[in-house]
Design a protein around this motif. Structure first.
Motif, PDB file in Angstrom:
ATOM      1  N   TRP A 191     113.102 109.730 -34.962  1.00 31.21           N
ATOM      2  CA  TRP A 191     111.782 109.227 -35.362  1.00 31.21           C
ATOM      3  C   TRP A 191     110.915 108.771 -34.201  1.00 31.21           C
ATOM      4  O   TRP A 191     109.789 108.311 -34.403  1.00 31.21           O
ATOM      5  N   ALA A 192     111.410 108.899 -32.976  1.00 27.11           N
ATOM      6  CA  ALA A 192     110.600 108.504 -31.818  1.00 27.11           C
ATOM      7  C   ALA A 192     110.855 109.451 -30.652  1.00 27.11           C
ATOM      8  O   ALA A 192     111.892 110.104 -30.573  1.00 27.11           O
ATOM      9  N   ASP A 193     109.876 109.507 -29.757  1.00 28.82           N
ATOM     10  CA  ASP A 193     110.005 110.327 -28.559  1.00 28.82           C
ATOM     11  C   ASP A 193     111.053 109.728 -27.622  1.00 28.82           C
ATOM     12  O   ASP A 193     111.212 108.512 -27.549  1.00 28.82           O
ATOM     13  N   ILE A 194     111.716 110.596 -26.861  1.00 29.05           N
ATOM     14  CA  ILE A 194     112.693 110.111 -25.885  1.00 29.05           C
ATOM     15  C   ILE A 194     112.002 109.266 -24.809  1.00 29.05           C
ATOM     16  O   ILE A 194     112.592 108.331 -24.272  1.00 29.05           O
ATOM     17  N   THR A 195     110.728 109.573 -24.534  1.00 31.48           N
ATOM     18  CA  THR A 195     109.991 108.793 -23.545  1.00 31.48           C
ATOM     19  C   THR A 195     109.693 107.383 -24.038  1.00 31.48           C
ATOM     20  O   THR A 195     109.309 106.523 -23.257  1.00 31.48           O
ATOM     21  N   PHE A 196     109.889 107.145 -25.327  1.00 34.87           N
ATOM     22  CA  PHE A 196     109.789 105.782 -25.869  1.00 34.87           C
ATOM     23  C   PHE A 196     111.176 105.162 -25.995  1.00 34.87           C
ATOM     24  O   PHE A 196     111.405 104.029 -25.582  1.00 34.87           O
TER      25      PHE A 196
END
Length: 139
Positions: A74-79
């Motif tokens: 549910w979230a970007d790896i960069t987050f």
């Protein structure tokens, strides 16, 4: 569409931070008891699987991996990666007070820089927003 962090998602991120930190600390205890291992004697690694510390560390790290994969769904790896980098603080605290390792001033400074960096990342969105693309339908 705004992607917000719900309480459940915060719990998943906390589980990622704690799981990685505690799992690594448990492996550290087990491997210190085992002693040095080299690539010439890989059998020692299989012997390590008899240690309750190693087994516990592996199980906790499996839980970490499940939570990490959930967060990435549910979230970007960069987050996710920077947001869970606060686990480095937890590892340093566990190393100092549970494993009784010496933590130098430069390492504490590094931990402080990580905390500052996490603050920057945590203020951004958890998911990259993409503009809607219109598709032309041919007759």
């Amino acid at each position: 569409m705004q992607h917000t962090l719900t309480p459940r998602r915060w719990l998943v991120l906390i589980a990622v931070m704690l799981g990685a930190s505690i799992g690594d600390a448990l492996l550290g205890i087990g491997m210190k008891q085992l002693g040095p291992v080299s690539l010439n004697h890989l059998g020692a690694l299989f012997f390590a699987l008899k240690s309750p510390w190693i087994i516990s560390g592996i199980l906790v790290l499996l839980g970490f991996m499940a939570c990490y994969m959930t967060a990435l769904s549910w979230a970007d790896i960069t987050f996710v990666l920077p947001a869970t980098a606060f686990g480095n603080v937890i590892v340093t605290i566990l190393s100092r007070f549970w494993l009784h390792e010496h933590v130098s001033r430069s390492r504490w400074l590094g931990v402080a820089l990580i905390v500052i960096g996490v603050g920057f990342v945590a203020n951004g969105p958890s998911r990259t927003e993409y503009a809607a693309v219109e598709v032309e339908v041919l007759p």
